[in-house]
Design a protein around this motif. Structure first.
Motif, PDB file in Angstrom:
ATOM      1  N   LEU A   4      43.621  39.958  50.664  1.00  0.00           N
ATOM      2  CA  LEU A   4      44.919  39.461  50.227  1.00  0.00           C
ATOM      3  C   LEU A   4      45.558  40.388  49.205  1.00  0.00           C
ATOM      4  N   GLU A   5      44.745  40.977  48.347  1.00  0.00           N
ATOM      5  CA  GLU A   5      45.284  41.939  47.376  1.00  0.00           C
ATOM      6  C   GLU A   5      45.852  43.157  48.104  1.00  0.00           C
ATOM      7  N   LYS A   6      45.128  43.613  49.141  1.00  0.00           N
ATOM      8  CA  LYS A   6      45.625  44.743  49.937  1.00  0.00           C
ATOM      9  C   LYS A   6      46.918  44.370  50.651  1.00  0.00           C
ATOM     10  N   ALA A   7      46.938  43.149  51.203  1.00  0.00           N
ATOM     11  CA  ALA A   7      48.114  42.710  51.951  1.00  0.00           C
ATOM     12  C   ALA A   7      49.333  42.588  51.055  1.00  0.00           C
ATOM     13  N   SER A   8      49.127  42.179  49.825  1.00  0.00           N
ATOM     14  CA  SER A   8      50.258  42.020  48.902  1.00  0.00           C
ATOM     15  C   SER A   8      50.928  43.359  48.617  1.00  0.00           C
TER      16      SER A   8
END
Length: 406
Positions: A4-8
């Motif tokens: 999720l951090e990467k996706a953000s």
């Protein structure tokens, strides 16, 4: 950094390409299966026609089709003043939110809608239309059930007529906004797959528009065919407007999968080819529901948009175990059909659990579907779209097709 951090930090501009107006297919081809077909297989690209697809499917493939049927969801009224009001059906509310049941409701119902020329329709006004039908003369009225929420109540004065027939009499084909034209008589059959069955979609599962009855018969000689239903919503056209893609308000769509299809998926070893992004979203969502059942998380089939990423990909059950869990759930509850809905948001970083190949059209830049394609074939999406542009492919709903085999 987790998923999720990467996706953000996804840069939406990375999923842009130049789509000029003249590349958008505004009308269908004369023959459905004469569209161009781009075949992508493990980095290699070749160009064919859609009627050739049978020769390029992996051996003993199983194709999963979305058999939803598009309803003529654009309904027009005219006030006595002359003002024209367009009501676009989105989703049913009362007496049931279940699309299949809502289409059979008689006398009165409430739907969430988009309203065209809303400023000319006051909260106290009731709109009227009259029809001559096989049932005699019918009066249909529309009024606000909830003005702020755009909830519209429809009533009609013949209790023998289900809502689906009212819509068929009143409505017009809900062409996508980017076609920028009114629907014609030709659109009614052509913006519909030849295998459509279950009314409720307000947009076509366009990957299926290329198939003909003859082509389906040919495919069944070498491969197997299975069906499910996802009622495509207007949210499929909603652009991503947030800088952080995770904040995009992902649309929710209803799914039905027959027990026979679940039984097949619970034992399938052959390649699974999803016909369209709606089929791939349905299959992947069903897998995650099986995971939820195995983990005793829920007995309600509703997949939230970020559920796979929040759960993570460690120690997941395999495809067969997940669908076996669904089969057990259906048997224990004496159900012949799995009903649910999904908001699943598939973007780069997602790991596909069910699908091996995808038949799909060419999608709008910087859209949720563009992110899905990038998640399926990685950065090679750029090569695919460059080749499609270079070879004069037609884009979007009435456009050409691709077979993606990562």
């Amino acid at each position: 950094m987790n998923l999720l951090e990467k996706a953000s930090k996804i840069n939406l501009k990375k999923y842009h390409y130049n789509l000029s107006e003249d590349r958008i297919a505004k009308f269908p081809l004369e023959k459905r299966d004469h569209s161009q077909l781009l075949i992508y297989e493990k980095g290699n690209i070749k160009h064919q026609h859609f009627y050739d697809i049978n020769s390029f499917l992996p051996e003993n493939s199983s194709l999963i089709f979305n058999n939803t049927k598009v309803i003529p969801a654009r309904i027009h009224f005219q006030k006595q003043s002359g003002a024209k009001i367009e009501i676009f059906l989105l989703s049913p509310i009362k007496p049931t939110p279940e699309v299949a049941q809502a289409m059979l409701v008689k006398k009165k119902c409430v739907w969430h809608c988009m309203i065209g020329n809303r400023k000319r329709w006051k909260t106290t006004d009731t709109l009227e239309r009259f029809f001559e039908s096989d049932y005699g003369k019918i009066k249909v009225t529309a009024s606000y059930a909830d003005y702020e929420q755009n909830q519209i109540q429809f009533e009609w004065d013949n209790d023998a007529v289900p809502f689906v027939e009212i819509v068929e009499m009143m409505g017009s084909t809900p062409l996508p906004p980017y076609m920028n034209r009114s629907a014609t008589d030709e659109d009614k059959p052509r913006y519909q797959t030849v295998y459509s069955k279950n009314e409720g979609a307000v947009a076509a599962p366009t990957a299926g528009l290329h198939f003909t009855e003859d082509l389906l018969n040919d495919i069944q000689e070498k491969h197997s065919i299975h069906e499910l239903t996802l009622h495509v919503g207007a949210g499929t056209f909603q652009p991503i407007k947030t800088e952080n893609v995770l904040e995009h308000d992902m649309h929710c769509e209803q799914i039905q999968i027959e027990k026979s299809t679940i039984e097949f998926l619970a034992k399938a070893d052959n390649p699974i080819i999803a016909v369209g992004t709606t089929s791939i979203r349905s299959l992947e969502s069903a897998y995650w529901f099986g995971v939820q059942l195995i983990n005793n998380e829920t007995d309600s089939f509703h997949i939230k948009k970020l559920y796979p990423y929040e759960l993570g990909y460690e120690n997941l059950p395999n495809k067969k175990d997940s669908f076996q869990a669904i089969l057990k759930f259906l048997n224990e509850n004496n159900l012949d059909t799995l009903h649910g809905d999904t908001e699943i948001f598939i973007f780069p970083g997602y790991k596909f659990q069910v699908v091996d190949g995808l038949i799909t059209n060419f999608h709008q830049p910087e859209s949720t579907l563009m992110l899905l394609i990038a998640s399926f074939i990685g950065d090679d999406w750029q090569k695919v779209y460059e080749q499609a542009l270079k070879n004069d492919y037609r884009f979007l709903s009435y456009g050409d097709s691709s077979l993606l085999l990562p």
